[in-house]
Structure formats: C-alpha cells, structure tokens
Design a protein around this motif. Sequence first.
Motif, PDB file in Angstrom:
ATOM      1  N   LEU A  48       0.846  -1.194   0.000  1.00  0.00           N
ATOM      2  CA  LEU A  48       0.000   0.000   0.000  1.00  0.00           C
ATOM      3  C   LEU A  48       0.878   1.240   0.000  1.00  0.00           C
ATOM      4  CD1 LEU A  48      -2.649  -1.016   2.701  1.00  0.00           C
ATOM      5  CD2 LEU A  48      -2.763  -1.362   0.233  1.00  0.00           C
ATOM      6  N   LYS A  49       0.652   2.123  -0.975  1.00  0.00           N
ATOM      7  CA  LYS A  49       1.361   3.396  -1.036  1.00  0.00           C
ATOM      8  C   LYS A  49       0.306   4.501  -1.158  1.00  0.00           C
ATOM      9  CE  LYS A  49       5.735   2.206  -0.980  1.00  0.00           C
ATOM     10  NZ  LYS A  49       6.633   2.651   0.097  1.00  0.00           N
ATOM     11  N   SER A  50       0.057   5.183  -0.065  1.00  0.00           N
ATOM     12  CA  SER A  50      -0.946   6.250  -0.074  1.00  0.00           C
ATOM     13  C   SER A  50      -0.243   7.604  -0.071  1.00  0.00           C
ATOM     14  CB  SER A  50      -1.883   6.123   1.131  1.00  0.00           C
ATOM     15  OG  SER A  50      -1.160   5.912   2.326  1.00  0.00           O
ATOM     16  N   PHE A  51      -0.895   8.598  -0.681  1.00  0.00           N
ATOM     17  CA  PHE A  51      -0.251   9.899  -0.833  1.00  0.00           C
ATOM     18  C   PHE A  51      -1.308  10.981  -1.008  1.00  0.00           C
ATOM     19  CE2 PHE A  51      -0.664   7.807  -4.882  1.00  0.00           C
ATOM     20  CZ  PHE A  51      -1.147   8.785  -5.736  1.00  0.00           C
ATOM     21  N   ARG A  52      -0.913  12.216  -0.652  1.00  0.00           N
ATOM     22  CA  ARG A  52      -1.769  13.380  -0.847  1.00  0.00           C
ATOM     23  C   ARG A  52      -1.708  13.763  -2.323  1.00  0.00           C
ATOM     24  NH1 ARG A  52       0.906  13.469   3.920  1.00  0.00           N
ATOM     25  NH2 ARG A  52      -0.197  14.081   5.829  1.00  0.00           N
ATOM     26  N   ASP A  53      -2.843  13.746  -2.980  1.00  0.00           N
ATOM     27  CA  ASP A  53      -2.863  13.782  -4.443  1.00  0.00           C
ATOM     28  C   ASP A  53      -2.365  15.093  -5.021  1.00  0.00           C
ATOM     29  OD1 ASP A  53      -3.315  12.744  -6.939  1.00  0.00           O
ATOM     30  OD2 ASP A  53      -5.382  13.398  -7.026  1.00  0.00           O
ATOM     31  N   ARG A 100       7.131  13.090  -5.330  1.00  0.00           N
ATOM     32  CA  ARG A 100       7.612  11.816  -5.848  1.00  0.00           C
ATOM     33  C   ARG A 100       7.078  10.669  -4.995  1.00  0.00           C
ATOM     34  NH1 ARG A 100      13.176  12.269  -4.613  1.00  0.00           N
ATOM     35  NH2 ARG A 100      12.366  13.810  -3.145  1.00  0.00           N
ATOM     36  N   LYS A 101       6.915   9.512  -5.621  1.00  0.00           N
ATOM     37  CA  LYS A 101       6.387   8.339  -4.932  1.00  0.00           C
ATOM     38  C   LYS A 101       7.543   7.455  -4.468  1.00  0.00           C
ATOM     39  CE  LYS A 101       1.932   8.044  -7.331  1.00  0.00           C
ATOM     40  NZ  LYS A 101       1.977   9.287  -8.095  1.00  0.00           N
ATOM     41  N   GLN A 126      13.972  -1.600 -16.595  1.00  0.00           N
ATOM     42  CA  GLN A 126      13.773  -0.157 -16.732  1.00  0.00           C
ATOM     43  C   GLN A 126      14.366   0.631 -15.572  1.00  0.00           C
ATOM     44  OE1 GLN A 126      13.017   0.381 -19.984  1.00  0.00           O
ATOM     45  NE2 GLN A 126      11.386   1.772 -19.409  1.00  0.00           N
ATOM     46  N   PHE A 127      14.579  -0.033 -14.440  1.00  0.00           N
ATOM     47  CA  PHE A 127      15.005   0.667 -13.225  1.00  0.00           C
ATOM     48  C   PHE A 127      16.303   1.439 -13.454  1.00  0.00           C
ATOM     49  CE2 PHE A 127      17.233   0.811  -9.124  1.00  0.00           C
ATOM     50  CZ  PHE A 127      16.256   1.380  -8.316  1.00  0.00           C
ATOM     51  N   ASP A 128      17.300   0.788 -14.042  1.00  0.00           N
ATOM     52  CA  ASP A 128      18.597   1.421 -14.253  1.00  0.00           C
ATOM     53  C   ASP A 128      18.468   2.615 -15.207  1.00  0.00           C
ATOM     54  OD1 ASP A 128      19.187  -0.814 -12.833  1.00  0.00           O
ATOM     55  OD2 ASP A 128      20.530  -1.707 -14.312  1.00  0.00           O
ATOM     56  N   LEU A 129      17.681   2.437 -16.265  1.00  0.00           N
ATOM     57  CA  LEU A 129      17.481   3.514 -17.234  1.00  0.00           C
ATOM     58  C   LEU A 129      16.832   4.726 -16.579  1.00  0.00           C
ATOM     59  CD1 LEU A 129      17.493   4.596 -20.146  1.00  0.00           C
ATOM     60  CD2 LEU A 129      15.280   3.458 -20.473  1.00  0.00           C
ATOM     61  N   LEU A 130      15.842   4.491 -15.719  1.00  0.00           N
ATOM     62  CA  LEU A 130      15.150   5.597 -15.060  1.00  0.00           C
ATOM     63  C   LEU A 130      16.060   6.292 -14.051  1.00  0.00           C
ATOM     64  CD1 LEU A 130      11.592   4.043 -14.596  1.00  0.00           C
ATOM     65  CD2 LEU A 130      12.425   5.529 -16.419  1.00  0.00           C
ATOM     66  N   LEU A 131      16.976   5.548 -13.449  1.00  0.00           N
ATOM     67  CA  LEU A 131      17.997   6.178 -12.612  1.00  0.00           C
ATOM     68  C   LEU A 131      18.877   7.101 -13.452  1.00  0.00           C
ATOM     69  CD1 LEU A 131      19.239   3.296 -10.278  1.00  0.00           C
ATOM     70  CD2 LEU A 131      18.412   5.516  -9.486  1.00  0.00           C
ATOM     71  N   GLU A 132      19.317   6.605 -14.584  1.00  0.00           N
ATOM     72  CA  GLU A 132      20.197   7.395 -15.453  1.00  0.00           C
ATOM     73  C   GLU A 132      19.517   8.663 -15.955  1.00  0.00           C
ATOM     74  OE1 GLU A 132      21.259   4.554 -18.439  1.00  0.00           O
ATOM     75  OE2 GLU A 132      23.103   3.960 -17.391  1.00  0.00           O
ATOM     76  N   GLN A 133      18.206   8.614 -16.131  1.00  0.00           N
ATOM     77  CA  GLN A 133      17.464   9.767 -16.632  1.00  0.00           C
ATOM     78  C   GLN A 133      16.973  10.690 -15.525  1.00  0.00           C
ATOM     79  OE1 GLN A 133      14.389   8.183 -19.165  1.00  0.00           O
ATOM     80  NE2 GLN A 133      15.819   7.660 -20.789  1.00  0.00           N
ATOM     81  N   GLY A 134      17.288  10.386 -14.281  1.00  0.00           N
ATOM     82  CA  GLY A 134      16.890  11.234 -13.167  1.00  0.00           C
ATOM     83  C   GLY A 134      15.426  11.121 -12.817  1.00  0.00           C
ATOM     84  N   ILE A 135      14.733  10.120 -13.356  1.00  0.00           N
ATOM     85  CA  ILE A 135      13.322   9.906 -13.036  1.00  0.00           C
ATOM     86  C   ILE A 135      13.183   9.185 -11.704  1.00  0.00           C
ATOM     87  CG2 ILE A 135      11.240   8.665 -13.789  1.00  0.00           C
ATOM     88  CD1 ILE A 135      12.105   9.318 -16.676  1.00  0.00           C
ATOM     89  N   PHE A 168      14.418   5.343  -2.323  1.00  0.00           N
ATOM     90  CA  PHE A 168      14.413   5.437  -3.771  1.00  0.00           C
ATOM     91  C   PHE A 168      13.014   5.858  -4.211  1.00  0.00           C
ATOM     92  CE2 PHE A 168      18.137   2.986  -2.927  1.00  0.00           C
ATOM     93  CZ  PHE A 168      19.019   3.332  -3.946  1.00  0.00           C
ATOM     94  N   LYS A 169      12.931   6.982  -4.944  1.00  0.00           N
ATOM     95  CA  LYS A 169      11.640   7.566  -5.306  1.00  0.00           C
ATOM     96  C   LYS A 169      11.547   7.759  -6.814  1.00  0.00           C
ATOM     97  CE  LYS A 169      10.760  10.041  -0.971  1.00  0.00           C
ATOM     98  NZ  LYS A 169      10.220  11.310  -0.402  1.00  0.00           N
ATOM     99  N   ILE A 170      10.307   7.785  -7.297  1.00  0.00           N
ATOM    100  CA  ILE A 170      10.054   7.999  -8.717  1.00  0.00           C
ATOM    101  C   ILE A 170       9.138   9.198  -8.895  1.00  0.00           C
ATOM    102  CG2 ILE A 170       8.075   6.408  -8.741  1.00  0.00           C
ATOM    103  CD1 ILE A 170       8.978   5.573 -11.581  1.00  0.00           C
ATOM    104  N   LYS A 171       9.316   9.933  -9.984  1.00  0.00           N
ATOM    105  CA  LYS A 171       8.458  11.076 -10.256  1.00  0.00           C
ATOM    106  C   LYS A 171       7.003  10.626 -10.314  1.00  0.00           C
ATOM    107  CE  LYS A 171      11.858  13.974 -12.618  1.00  0.00           C
ATOM    108  NZ  LYS A 171      12.214  14.710 -13.858  1.00  0.00           N
ATOM    109  N   PRO A 172       6.077  11.454  -9.826  1.00  0.00           N
ATOM    110  CA  PRO A 172       4.693  11.006  -9.614  1.00  0.00           C
ATOM    111  C   PRO A 172       3.954  10.574 -10.872  1.00  0.00           C
ATOM    112  CG  PRO A 172       4.886  13.385  -9.352  1.00  0.00           C
ATOM    113  CD  PRO A 172       6.273  12.853  -9.407  1.00  0.00           C
ATOM    114  N   ASP A 173       4.329  11.094 -12.019  1.00  0.00           N
ATOM    115  CA  ASP A 173       3.603  10.768 -13.248  1.00  0.00           C
ATOM    116  C   ASP A 173       4.359   9.787 -14.133  1.00  0.00           C
ATOM    117  OD1 ASP A 173       5.645  12.530 -13.763  1.00  0.00           O
ATOM    118  OD2 ASP A 173       4.554  13.675 -15.282  1.00  0.00           O
TER     119      ASP A 173
END
Length: 397
Positions: free
Chosen positions: A209-214, A219-220, A341-350, A377-382
Amino acid sequence: MRPFNLLEEKNIKILTSENIEMCFLMPTATGLQKSIMDATTPFRLFLYERGIHDYGTQGQGPQHKQIIRSHIASENGFISSQASLYRPITKNGDPRIWFTGLKKYADTNDILGIFVFEMELYVLNLTKLDIEQILNGIIVTPVADLIRSISQSANKVAQELLFKIRTIAARGQIQAIGTGDTAIGRTLETLLGIAMNSRQEPDYKGIELKSFRDKRGNRKTLFAKVPDWNLSKFKSSAEILNQFGYKRGDDFKLYCTVSTLKPNSQGLFLRIDAKLDQLIETSQELKIGDFAIWQLATLHAELKKKHKETFWIAADSVTINEVEYFCFTKIEHTRSPIVSQFDLLLEQGIITLDHLIKRTSNGKTIKERVIEKGPLFKIKPDKLELLFPPSVKYSLR
C-alpha cells in the motif's frame, strides 16, 4: 537481449494483466545448435526467489545437474519437457539451462517467457504465440485455462482489498491519525486493521500500500535500501551524516535528494557503473569521491519484492481547525515492475534517492543517536507507467 517487437510487447502486457510473472530468455543460434542457454542474472534471481533453484550453491559438472519438470506451450496445449539446470566444469561454471524438445518450438532469437506454477516451469514462445487469440478463442485450450486460473486466484485478494478501501472512501472526510508525511499511510492502515510495525514485507496479504496526498505532486517512494557497507568507503549512515550533514535547530541532519543528472547543494550525485553492475554515490570533493555502493541486483530484488503488486492510493487533504482530514479518491493498481527499466530511469533522473539522516539527543541525557529513515528510492509522480506494465485504475468517488 534484443528489443521486443509489437507482438511480444502485446503478449507481455496481456500476460502481466493476467498476473503471470515471467522472466525472459532468448536462444541464440549457437545455443540452439548445442542445446544450451545462458541462465542470465535476472533468470537466476527469478528461480531463486521462487524456491526453484539456487545456482549460487550448485557445484560444477554433470553430477550436480538439476532437473525440473517443465512444459512448453503451443496453441493447443502444453508439451511435456524437462529443464536441465547446470554449471559446466569449463568457462568458470557459467550457469546454463536447457528445455528438452525446445528446438521444435523456438528459433534463433525468439523471446521465451518463463513462469512458475506449482513448482514447475512453463515456457511461452512470445515471438510465435498470440496470447490474445489463445485467450479469446472459441475453444478453451489448456494454455488459456491455466492463465485464467492463475489470474482469478491472484485477483481474489485485490478485489477484497478494493472493496475495503471503497467502503472507507464512502465515509468521506476522515480525520488523520498522526501528523506529517506518514499520517496518510498510518490512517489508511489503521482503518484497514493493519498493525504498525517495521516489517519490510508488503502490507496487505502480499499487496503493498502506497498512499499519498494527491495535489502535492510529490515523488512516490518505491523502497528504502541502505548501501552495501562492505563495498562502500563509508561504513554507516552516521559516517555519511558526519561528512555531509548540517545543523538545523536542535538536530544535525542530512535531508537531501541525490540524482544522476547533476550534483546537489552538498555536492553529491549518483552514477551507474555498468561494468560492475553497481549504483555509486559520489562526492565532488576529490578527497572523498565514491563513498556509497549498491549492487544493482540487490536494488532490482528489492523492487520486485516490494512491488510485486501495489495499490497506489490517492487522497485529497483538507485542514479544518488545524486538524487534517483525508478523502480517498482513486487507486492505481500495478503489478510486476519491469526491472530492466530501473537502471534507465535512474540514469534519466526519473528515479532519485533521498537521504533522511539525523542525529538527535534523547532529551534526558547528553547521549545522541543517529536515525536513518532511508535512503529512499523515489520515482516522479507521473512516471509509474515507465516502470510498470499497464496498470488498472479505480475511482473511489
């Protein structure tokens, strides 16, 4: 492994939506001729996590070969096979696998999707099979029947959880339990009857479960993981804090975001060493340089363990008379992250990393302690769709 073509992508999306967790292999021309395939690192981890086989403890030579009952899918059913898992005496004992009868159902560079059911291996040739046609055919084949059975079984818990959250959401505004960033998660878990603890396992019967204020656009959080201290120059969070921390009120802390794109205000940045398969945190100070190391395989395993299945739950937040209230509004349901995809998204700063380290006094003695809430470790919300196959979205209004 080569890029997936359109049919392979479609097959993977359909199977993922049906809760089939797979790993992929690609036979080469030499492999088909010699009846061998490399057991890649993701494949070895896939087998290990499911209790099928541990190449790490397997001896070299034919006397240590392991045989696993297997099945190769065709349009009409499954063909009985056996998987041979072994490490040859030559070539440093590089892990190998082969499925008997595979040559009849696979060509060079075909993409094979491997999944586990009841401790047996199933092979789907995603290059040749059209999973959509198999599932929607007039005649129900054994392949379609197994896929549907796995899907229905996996969906029971998700539907149970969805019903409970819909019931909570129907109450409208709910007073927050606690304050700060963790209040929303604590509130929802309390309403679901989940006790607060420090476990690392998913929250509800295997679902994270990952809940957040919309409306915050924050970042998630994907997971928390400290470096491999045995490989790192610094051997603890306290050492990192001592080197890069700063004074804030009564606390000495290091709260910052670190990415691969550029150094932050503390001069810290991330980089990936593809040869060593490591994520490295580095300081611009030449006398320090690289100081923290994560094995990428460890991060991949943590991602897969934490987000095998996840409900990302959004809520509107309103403050009335200095008291926060939540109204749960929607859910995004993801499964089986695309680890590659994880490594690629790290490289792109996502995907980025947050340090949350501080040293505080307990208020009773002069003794201080260091508290580490990350690194997160967080990812951009969108950007969830870049890390996960197509998700299912539910409105709670």
